[in-house]
Design an enzyme around this catalytic site. Structure first.
Site, PDB file in Angstrom:
ATOM      1  N   SER A 213       0.839  -1.193   0.000  1.00  0.00           N
ATOM      2  CA  SER A 213       0.000   0.000   0.000  1.00  0.00           C
ATOM      3  C   SER A 213       0.877   1.249   0.000  1.00  0.00           C
ATOM      4  CB  SER A 213      -0.969  -0.053   1.188  1.00  0.00           C
ATOM      5  OG  SER A 213      -2.029   0.844   1.033  1.00  0.00           O
ATOM      6  N   GLU A 349      -9.021  -4.989  -5.296  1.00  0.00           N
ATOM      7  CA  GLU A 349      -8.503  -3.926  -4.427  1.00  0.00           C
ATOM      8  C   GLU A 349      -9.604  -2.980  -3.947  1.00  0.00           C
ATOM      9  OE1 GLU A 349      -5.445  -3.288  -3.313  1.00  0.00           O
ATOM     10  OE2 GLU A 349      -4.065  -4.418  -4.591  1.00  0.00           O
TER      11      GLU A 349
END
Length: 562
Positions: A213, A349
């Site tokens: 991330s 995602e």
């Protein structure tokens, strides 16, 4: 003056695409035997933890407090005797909602945790340095226990803390280091590894920098930073890259933003925010001295997050000595360290943020056909009809859960369509774009984590399929505990098998610069001409399927829309 705060884990987690993962409590088990390592600043005493040795809370730089607030990281002060390294240091100051319960936070937070196999190495082991996520505003390295990775892969794993939010990415006109203190901290940790890897049985010439991330975006930034050259020899980027974009709709937002928003900001934008902050806090004379005396709560307390006029600081600055060029442009132009790369994403995602948007306790959005049309119009303007044609909610009927009532089906289908849009636009297609740029110059391997039965990271509505959302891959690599009330992630035997395969891929890449292992199917090299993506699944097939993700994720749509 150092200030420590005790934080508790909130029951709900804001749905940020660059959100962090939360993990095991920062204090590890009590020592079973004395284990010592001699660093360049002094000797540390660690602990035996299962089949590993761990050295926790080891400082890699001086506490960035008082006069060192908003200065580049300075060397830590040497100590005499033996320093206990038996508990993780505090997390860097940031929001508390995604930290393990009971975690301390402090400005004095620049520490690393080092995990090694308990056995003596036959030769220096590869070192893997992990950068945690959290939107550049939250999280902690101690949330990740890499014991399985260290022992199964015969590697040394280092997790680190770096300054976050206003303390890591503040800028002010004329202030050296503006906008990049957090990235400079990561570089200081990498230099610490170069100086001290041998003390833990590691090989300083074989360092893999990896992150997830926002941590992955940070890794991509380090690829393009001249100041980081020579501190690592390969990279792994998980669920973000230099071109990753922010979601267009957050929980509580009145409407989607119609612009693409990147993680990076020009230096002048960041320093202008700093000037606004100084004025807001009444620091008009000798502003920096005034701001350095400001209490933590005045800069990062709860009121600062709810005040819409308070400037935000979570975007690393470019046009600086640390980042001379926007990292996205630097990657496209080939201005990056030429080291082997692994890069990839999860299949779904965008479902992480969307689950929060549709959660009745958080976002409270119901994706009726009319709402879906209004939201896509607000987000994409004249391109909205083309986006809706590519992502018709009815096509997601196949993903519905069996328990979905007929009255809820249109709403869930609309939510899944919105999540697919965000998956492709903000994550997968930008990541593939960077993979294409990397593969033209360095060996590149691309993956997609595709276990749609993975434990969800946060609670999701009963009728919403969590899928392989953002963060769901982390329990397959680390021992982690999800935010309350989800608790520890429990993997099925098939998922445990996939976890073993993923750890084998990650650590074989650290050893050899290629994810090649007898423990998992062959993973071919990626190129723009042969865009083979390794799908990480639990389908039990003899070999994991290879796909062209640009087709599967409709990347041609995003090459022609804004």
């Amino acid at each position: 003056m150092k200030k420590r705060l005790k934080v508790t884990l909130a029951p709900a987690v804001l749905g940020l695409v660059l959100a962090t993962a939360c993990g095991t409590a920062s204090a590890m088990p009590a020592a079973q035997q004395d284990v010592l390592a001699k660093t360049d600043a002094g000797t540390v005493r660690g602990i035996t933890h299962g089949q590993t040795r761990q050295y926790l809370g080891v400082p890699y730089a001086a506490p960035p407090v008082g006069a060192l607030r908003w200065k580049s990281p300075q060397p830590s002060r040497p100590w005499k005797g033996v320093r206990n390294a038996t508990a993780s240091g505090p997390a860097c100051v940031g929001p508390s909602y995604n930290l393990p319960a009971g975690t301390s936070v402090s400005e004095d937070c620049l520490t690393v945790n080092v995990t090694t196999p308990a056995s003596a190495p036959a030769r220096p082991r590869p070192v893997m340095v992990f950068v945690h996520g959290g939107d550049f505003t939250s999280g902690t390295g101690s949330a990740f226990d890499p014991s399985e990775m260290a022992t199964r892969g015969d590697v040394v794993v280092v997790t680190l803390n770096y300054r976050l939010g206003i303390f890591g990415f503040f800028g002010f006109p004329g202030l050296p280091g503006s906008g990049d203190f957090g990235l400079q901290d990561q570089q200081a940790a990498l230099r610490w590894v170069q100086r001290n890897a041998h003390a833990f049985g590691g090989d300083k010439a074989n360092v893999t920098l990896f992150g997830q991330s926002a941590g992955s975006a940070g890794v991509c930034a380090q690829l393009t930073s001249p100041a980081a050259r020579g501190t690592f020899s390969k990279v792994i980027l998980q669920s973000a890259s230099c071109g990753t974009l922010q979601p267009r709709l957050y929980p509580g937002a009145p409407a989607p933003t119609p612009q693409n928003v990147s993680p990076w900001a020009p230096l002048k934008t960041v320093t202008a925010r700093g000037a606004t902050l100084a004025s807001k806090l009444g620091c008009t004379t000798d502003a920096m001295a005034c701001l350095r005396k400001a209490p933590v709560d005045a800069l990062a307390g709860p009121g600062t997050m709810t005040d819409p006029t308070f400037p935000s600081f979570g975007s690393p600055a470019y046009g600086t000595p640390t980042l001379p060029t926007n990292p996205e442009q630097a990657i496209k132009r080939g201005r990056f360290a030429k080291v082997p790369a692994m890069i990839g994403s999860t299949r779904d995602e965008g479902r992480f943020v969307t689950a929060s948007i549709v959660n009745p306790a958080i976002g409270k959005v119901t994706f009726t056909p009319d709402v879906f049309t209004k939201l896509t119009d607000a987000a994409y303007g004249p391109d909205a009809p083309a986006v809706r044609r590519a992502y018709r909610p009815s096509t997601y009927e196949k993903d519905l859960l069996p328990n979905t009532p007929p009255t809820d089906r249109p709403n869930v289908e609309g939510a899944l369509a919105w999540a697919a849009i965000e998956t492709d636009r903000a994550s997968v297609c930008p990541i593939l774009g960077d993979a294409n740029a990397l593969s033209r110059r360095v060996p590149t391997y691309v993956y997609e984590f595709a276990d749609r039965t993975a434990p969800t990271w946060i609670p999701v509505p009963a009728t919403f399929p969590g899928g392989a959302a953002h963060l769901t891959d982390l329990p397959y690599l680390f021992a982690t505990t999800r935010p309350a009330p989800s608790g520890p992630a429990k993997l099925t035997p098939a998922q445990q098998h996939l976890s073993a395969q993923m750890i084998a891929y990650w650590t074989s890449f650290a050893h050899t610069s290629a994810p090649k292992t007898t423990a998992a199917p062959t993973w071919p090299r990626y190129s723009a001409k042969t865009p083979r993506v390794q799908n990480l699944t639990t389908n039990g097939a003899a070999r994991m399927p290879l796909t062209n993700n640009a087709t599967a994720h409709k990347c041609t749509v995003w090459s022609t829309t804004h």
